[in-house]
Design an enzyme around this catalytic site. Sequence first.
Site, PDB file in Angstrom:
ATOM      1  N   SER A  25     -18.694  15.635 -12.116  1.00  0.00           N
ATOM      2  CA  SER A  25     -18.392  15.036 -10.808  1.00  0.00           C
ATOM      3  C   SER A  25     -19.554  14.182 -10.301  1.00  0.00           C
ATOM      4  O   SER A  25     -19.453  13.551  -9.268  1.00  0.00           O
ATOM      5  CB  SER A  25     -18.052  16.124  -9.779  1.00  0.00           C
ATOM      6  N   ASN A 112     -21.047  27.103  -4.775  1.00  0.00           N
ATOM      7  CA  ASN A 112     -19.821  27.149  -3.977  1.00  0.00           C
ATOM      8  C   ASN A 112     -20.100  26.982  -2.484  1.00  0.00           C
ATOM      9  O   ASN A 112     -19.408  26.236  -1.799  1.00  0.00           O
ATOM     10  CB  ASN A 112     -19.080  28.470  -4.226  1.00  0.00           C
ATOM     11  N   THR A 157      12.549  -3.318  22.894  1.00  0.00           N
ATOM     12  CA  THR A 157      12.956  -2.045  22.305  1.00  0.00           C
ATOM     13  C   THR A 157      13.927  -2.429  21.200  1.00  0.00           C
ATOM     14  O   THR A 157      14.614  -3.455  21.327  1.00  0.00           O
ATOM     15  CB  THR A 157      13.654  -1.111  23.318  1.00  0.00           C
ATOM     16  N   HIS A 158      13.955  -1.662  20.120  1.00  0.00           N
ATOM     17  CA  HIS A 158      14.752  -2.038  18.932  1.00  0.00           C
ATOM     18  C   HIS A 158      14.351  -3.419  18.427  1.00  0.00           C
ATOM     19  O   HIS A 158      15.154  -4.107  17.801  1.00  0.00           O
ATOM     20  CB  HIS A 158      16.257  -2.005  19.222  1.00  0.00           C
ATOM     21  N   SER A 279      -2.277 -20.802   0.657  1.00  0.00           N
ATOM     22  CA  SER A 279      -1.451 -20.617  -0.532  1.00  0.00           C
ATOM     23  C   SER A 279      -1.875 -21.645  -1.568  1.00  0.00           C
ATOM     24  O   SER A 279      -2.255 -22.767  -1.237  1.00  0.00           O
ATOM     25  CB  SER A 279       0.023 -20.821  -0.169  1.00  0.00           C
ATOM     26  N   LYS A 285       0.404 -23.347   4.437  1.00  0.00           N
ATOM     27  CA  LYS A 285       0.346 -21.915   4.720  1.00  0.00           C
ATOM     28  C   LYS A 285      -0.986 -21.445   5.279  1.00  0.00           C
ATOM     29  O   LYS A 285      -2.046 -21.891   4.873  1.00  0.00           O
ATOM     30  CB  LYS A 285       0.629 -21.135   3.432  1.00  0.00           C
ATOM     31  N   ASN A 287      -1.873 -17.574   5.839  1.00  0.00           N
ATOM     32  CA  ASN A 287      -1.260 -16.246   5.716  1.00  0.00           C
ATOM     33  C   ASN A 287      -2.105 -15.144   6.362  1.00  0.00           C
ATOM     34  O   ASN A 287      -3.321 -15.144   6.234  1.00  0.00           O
ATOM     35  CB  ASN A 287      -1.049 -15.917   4.234  1.00  0.00           C
ATOM     36  N   GLU A 292      -1.796  -7.845   6.483  1.00  0.00           N
ATOM     37  CA  GLU A 292      -0.877  -7.335   5.454  1.00  0.00           C
ATOM     38  C   GLU A 292      -1.554  -6.275   4.589  1.00  0.00           C
ATOM     39  O   GLU A 292      -0.979  -5.222   4.288  1.00  0.00           O
ATOM     40  CB  GLU A 292      -0.399  -8.483   4.562  1.00  0.00           C
ATOM     41  N   TYR A 319     -13.381  30.244  -4.434  1.00  0.00           N
ATOM     42  CA  TYR A 319     -13.555  28.917  -5.012  1.00  0.00           C
ATOM     43  C   TYR A 319     -12.768  28.782  -6.313  1.00  0.00           C
ATOM     44  O   TYR A 319     -12.702  29.710  -7.117  1.00  0.00           O
ATOM     45  CB  TYR A 319     -15.048  28.640  -5.292  1.00  0.00           C
ATOM     46  N   GLN A 324     -12.978  20.612  -6.775  1.00  0.00           N
ATOM     47  CA  GLN A 324     -13.829  19.442  -7.021  1.00  0.00           C
ATOM     48  C   GLN A 324     -13.038  18.146  -6.788  1.00  0.00           C
ATOM     49  O   GLN A 324     -13.621  17.099  -6.530  1.00  0.00           O
ATOM     50  CB  GLN A 324     -14.344  19.508  -8.464  1.00  0.00           C
ATOM     51  N   LYS A 327     -12.982  15.547  -3.250  1.00  0.00           N
ATOM     52  CA  LYS A 327     -13.919  14.544  -2.725  1.00  0.00           C
ATOM     53  C   LYS A 327     -13.413  13.121  -2.786  1.00  0.00           C
ATOM     54  O   LYS A 327     -13.495  12.383  -1.804  1.00  0.00           O
ATOM     55  CB  LYS A 327     -15.255  14.668  -3.446  1.00  0.00           C
TER      56      LYS A 327
HETATM   57  N1  ARG Z   1     -18.943  20.114  -8.525  1.00  0.00           N
HETATM   58  C1  ARG Z   1     -18.395  21.279  -7.949  1.00  0.00           C
HETATM   59  C2  ARG Z   1     -17.364  20.921  -6.863  1.00  0.00           C
HETATM   60  O1  ARG Z   1     -17.368  19.840  -6.409  1.00  0.00           O
HETATM   61  C3  ARG Z   1     -19.469  22.094  -7.316  1.00  0.00           C
HETATM   62  C4  ARG Z   1     -19.148  23.546  -7.229  1.00  0.00           C
HETATM   63  C5  ARG Z   1     -19.096  24.127  -8.606  1.00  0.00           C
HETATM   64  N2  ARG Z   1     -18.923  25.551  -8.558  1.00  0.00           N
HETATM   65  C6  ARG Z   1     -18.599  26.223  -9.623  1.00  0.00           C
HETATM   66  N3  ARG Z   1     -18.449  27.520  -9.480  1.00  0.00           N
HETATM   67  N4  ARG Z   1     -18.349  25.646 -10.771  1.00  0.00           N
HETATM   68  O2  ARG Z   1     -16.541  21.694  -6.531  1.00  0.00           O
END
Ligand code: ARG
Length: 462
Positions: A25, A112, A157-158, A279, A285, A287, A292, A319, A324, A327
Amino acid sequence: MADKKMWGGRFAEGTASSVEEYTESQSFDRVLFEEDIQGSMAHARMLARQGVLTSDEAEAIVVGLGRVRDEIESGEFVWRRELEDVHMNIESRLTEIIGPLGGKLHTGRSRNDQVGLDFRLHVARRLDEWRDLLAALVSVLVDKAHENRAVLLPGCTHFQPAQPVSLAHHLLAYAQMFKRDHQRAGDCAGRTRISPLGAAALAGTTYPLDPASVAEELGMDGAFANSLDAVSDRDFAIEAVFDATLIMAHLSRLCEEIIIWANPAFGFVALPDAFTTGSSIMPQKKNPDVAELMRGKTGRVYGSLTTLLTLVKGLPLAYNRDMQEDKEPFFDADRTVRASLSIMADMLQETGFNADAMRAALSKGFLNATELADYLVGKGLPFREAHHVSGAAVGYAERAGKGLEDLSLDELRSFSALIDQDVMETLKYETAVARREAPGGTGPNSVDRQISDLTTWLDSLE
Ligand code: ARG
């Protein structure tokens, strides 16, 4: 090569390269480096306060972490995929710099609770940025409303012409939406600023930690109440992304109106050249691509919310590595929402409103038909009958290709003897707007009150 891994003690064989690539990650969670370093510094200082580390040890760790931060900021830091994530990349470099003492940093901590802290700090900070951007957008809307207090346009309205409203009133409706988004982000930030550090892997720890003091040092509102919840909870990210979806929904509605208003059949707005494109084939044009795209990008933020909700729905405590995946949807939503808020404020600032085109549109669609009905009610006619009489006058005017205000008094009187000369004032669009002074209405005093209330609110944020 099992000993390459920081967790590799029990492993006899190394990780397959494909697995390393699949599970890493660091390529995206390195965004969290600042929060990770701040969290680690706070953790080290707390360990020293609690007598788990000496203050010299904590100091050396904090200095080392500062050097890691410098290396990352200057771009000289070498990110290593085999170290999986931002946490282990930083800790490993710390240990290279300060030696085996670096290994003491993780005392009483797990990745964690560490990742939960980093992500919470990050989300809380982004929520604050969204709030600043939302306030800036409200401020532009209030300015534009102030400039356009006398401009009237057909309220719909509408999407059919309904009653005249002031452009200021219309713009202030969006200001209210973005104000609520601001408040929502503030509520969410309060729930996000809870530190999970001290929950360790899941069960809490045997070390005499002081999670509350870590939370305080990091500017958070408090520490976790339940260690299992602390490392499992991603509500804050989901809630933040929900807030992002609503922000985008509001922006997208505004975009839709800008797109319609920019169509020459309406001609209500003149978009700045810098926010439009041409365009390659049609020379005429101009735009509204920004609006959009913003409408289009709304979908990807909704997608992030669905991803996050789906991610957590089947997870047992505590956990799970699935988490992971929390994110990137947040990062993407954050990028989109920040760029969209900022570009919308800039675009609106430069947008010209065409009062004449709006005025001309008022006479198409019998926006004063309700006024005629109300006028008759004022003369004693029951509303249902008044509605009918006004409708008949509309039908007549439509066949004659005129507006109600273009009919002669005699023509109008043919629908009801209650109609007198004073009806002409009633049928003016300005009158219809001016009479709607009840709180929150489109009347000029009501609009001024809205502007002053919003201005007071904006001032209170500083
Ligand atoms: N890269 C992991 C995450 O984003 C960090 C936590 C990892 N914990 C583990 N027990 N493998 O979740």
